[in-house]
Design a protein around this motif. Sequence first.
Motif, PDB file in Angstrom:
ATOM      1  N   ARG A  79      39.235  69.512  60.822  1.00  0.00           N
ATOM      2  CA  ARG A  79      39.010  69.180  59.588  1.00  0.00           C
ATOM      3  C   ARG A  79      37.213  70.082  59.024  1.00  0.00           C
ATOM      4  O   ARG A  79      37.184  70.106  59.959  1.00  0.00           O
ATOM      5  N   HIS A  80      37.933  71.018  58.618  1.00  0.00           N
ATOM      6  CA  HIS A  80      36.817  71.977  58.133  1.00  0.00           C
ATOM      7  C   HIS A  80      36.702  72.442  56.406  1.00  0.00           C
ATOM      8  O   HIS A  80      37.372  73.080  56.156  1.00  0.00           O
ATOM      9  N   GLY A  81      36.031  71.883  56.295  1.00  0.00           N
ATOM     10  CA  GLY A  81      35.898  71.529  54.826  1.00  0.00           C
ATOM     11  C   GLY A  81      36.875  70.669  54.021  1.00  0.00           C
ATOM     12  O   GLY A  81      37.676  69.828  54.522  1.00  0.00           O
ATOM     13  N   ARG A  82      37.830  71.423  52.702  1.00  0.00           N
ATOM     14  CA  ARG A  82      39.148  70.955  52.365  1.00  0.00           C
ATOM     15  C   ARG A  82      40.045  71.942  53.685  1.00  0.00           C
ATOM     16  O   ARG A  82      41.045  71.744  52.896  1.00  0.00           O
ATOM     17  N   ASN A  83      39.912  72.539  54.382  1.00  0.00           N
ATOM     18  CA  ASN A  83      41.085  73.061  55.279  1.00  0.00           C
ATOM     19  C   ASN A  83      41.414  72.247  55.978  1.00  0.00           C
ATOM     20  O   ASN A  83      40.318  71.957  57.083  1.00  0.00           O
ATOM     21  N   ILE A  84      42.668  72.058  56.731  1.00  0.00           N
ATOM     22  CA  ILE A  84      42.899  70.925  57.420  1.00  0.00           C
ATOM     23  C   ILE A  84      44.005  71.667  58.434  1.00  0.00           C
ATOM     24  O   ILE A  84      44.834  72.192  58.095  1.00  0.00           O
ATOM     25  N   ASN A  85      43.619  71.468  59.695  1.00  0.00           N
ATOM     26  CA  ASN A  85      45.007  71.841  60.789  1.00  0.00           C
ATOM     27  C   ASN A  85      45.688  70.273  61.196  1.00  0.00           C
ATOM     28  O   ASN A  85      44.720  69.751  61.915  1.00  0.00           O
ATOM     29  N   HIS A  91      53.127  71.272  67.606  1.00  0.00           N
ATOM     30  CA  HIS A  91      53.888  72.375  65.688  1.00  0.00           C
ATOM     31  C   HIS A  91      52.384  71.651  65.027  1.00  0.00           C
ATOM     32  O   HIS A  91      52.441  70.123  64.058  1.00  0.00           O
ATOM     33  N   MET A  92      51.519  72.977  64.157  1.00  0.00           N
ATOM     34  CA  MET A  92      50.915  72.792  63.531  1.00  0.00           C
ATOM     35  C   MET A  92      50.703  73.404  61.903  1.00  0.00           C
ATOM     36  O   MET A  92      51.842  73.829  61.781  1.00  0.00           O
ATOM     37  N   HIS A  93      50.580  72.015  61.013  1.00  0.00           N
ATOM     38  CA  HIS A  93      50.482  72.409  60.417  1.00  0.00           C
ATOM     39  C   HIS A  93      49.022  72.503  58.761  1.00  0.00           C
ATOM     40  O   HIS A  93      48.545  71.890  59.418  1.00  0.00           O
ATOM     41  N   HIS A  94      49.105  74.132  58.455  1.00  0.00           N
ATOM     42  CA  HIS A  94      48.019  74.017  57.340  1.00  0.00           C
ATOM     43  C   HIS A  94      47.169  73.950  56.117  1.00  0.00           C
ATOM     44  O   HIS A  94      48.998  74.451  55.829  1.00  0.00           O
ATOM     45  N   PHE A  95      46.661  73.028  56.027  1.00  0.00           N
ATOM     46  CA  PHE A  95      47.248  72.648  54.845  1.00  0.00           C
ATOM     47  C   PHE A  95      45.856  73.050  53.844  1.00  0.00           C
ATOM     48  O   PHE A  95      44.728  72.509  54.802  1.00  0.00           O
ATOM     49  N   ARG A  96      45.622  73.039  52.919  1.00  0.00           N
ATOM     50  CA  ARG A  96      43.970  72.759  52.005  1.00  0.00           C
ATOM     51  C   ARG A  96      44.096  70.969  50.847  1.00  0.00           C
ATOM     52  O   ARG A  96      44.799  71.409  50.670  1.00  0.00           O
ATOM     53  N   THR A  97      43.000  70.178  50.799  1.00  0.00           N
ATOM     54  CA  THR A  97      43.211  69.051  50.530  1.00  0.00           C
ATOM     55  C   THR A  97      42.866  69.345  48.395  1.00  0.00           C
ATOM     56  O   THR A  97      42.276  70.795  48.805  1.00  0.00           O
ATOM     57  N   ASN A  98      43.662  68.771  47.758  1.00  0.00           N
ATOM     58  CA  ASN A  98      42.864  68.980  46.393  1.00  0.00           C
ATOM     59  C   ASN A  98      41.557  68.471  46.174  1.00  0.00           C
ATOM     60  O   ASN A  98      41.098  67.784  46.955  1.00  0.00           O
ATOM     61  N   GLY A  99      41.086  69.166  45.266  1.00  0.00           N
ATOM     62  CA  GLY A  99      39.931  68.586  44.957  1.00  0.00           C
ATOM     63  C   GLY A  99      38.572  70.390  45.136  1.00  0.00           C
ATOM     64  O   GLY A  99      39.614  70.506  45.189  1.00  0.00           O
ATOM     65  N   GLU A 100      37.639  69.504  45.124  1.00  0.00           N
ATOM     66  CA  GLU A 100      36.371  70.124  45.098  1.00  0.00           C
ATOM     67  C   GLU A 100      35.335  70.091  46.190  1.00  0.00           C
ATOM     68  O   GLU A 100      34.491  70.620  46.070  1.00  0.00           O
ATOM     69  N   PHE A 101      35.531  69.279  46.995  1.00  0.00           N
ATOM     70  CA  PHE A 101      34.549  68.600  47.772  1.00  0.00           C
ATOM     71  C   PHE A 101      35.118  69.098  49.081  1.00  0.00           C
ATOM     72  O   PHE A 101      36.531  69.192  49.833  1.00  0.00           O
ATOM     73  N   ASP A 102      34.081  69.094  50.092  1.00  0.00           N
ATOM     74  CA  ASP A 102      34.432  69.190  51.058  1.00  0.00           C
ATOM     75  C   ASP A 102      33.772  68.442  52.217  1.00  0.00           C
ATOM     76  O   ASP A 102      33.874  68.864  53.655  1.00  0.00           O
TER      77      ASP A 102
END
Length: 157
Positions: A79-85, A91-102
């Motif tokens: 996890r780097h801020g809201r970006n998640i691997n 098998h990698m899934h990349h996604f971004r968390t909901n919300g505005e906080f890092d």
Amino acid sequence: MKTLKDVISLKFKTSESEGVIFHGEGQQGDYITLELKKAKLVLNLNLGSNQLGSIYGHTSVMTGSLLDDHHWHSIIIERHGRNINFTLDRHMHHFRTNGEFDYLDLDYEITFGGMPFSGKPSSNSRKNFKGCMESINYNGNNITDLARRKKLEPSNV
């Protein structure tokens, strides 16, 4: 522990289809939970919500299937801020968390293999993990080795 970056990795095997692999939460409402549900991996994460409801940070991602096959599976969560691997068996899934906080703002306790008893009704419905775990690493700390050398306060859930 308020972190902008996290790396959590481990290996597990089980014949059970349900169980909390790890859990951490903070007093501000932040949490991270990885669990098996119906033999699939579910990562629940919240970097923060606000009381007005205009910022809702809960994010849930599911991956894998038939993970109760008693074979070793490897997990890496970066996890780097809201970006998640979120990687399961390469098998990698990349996604971004909901919300505005890092930042993930957790209390000082992260549990592996279950959730601590909090008295909250929601915590009782989740099963503890039953199986084997190895190579547990959290932000550069080899949890498996620290537990072996009794440098941690392991407790039975």
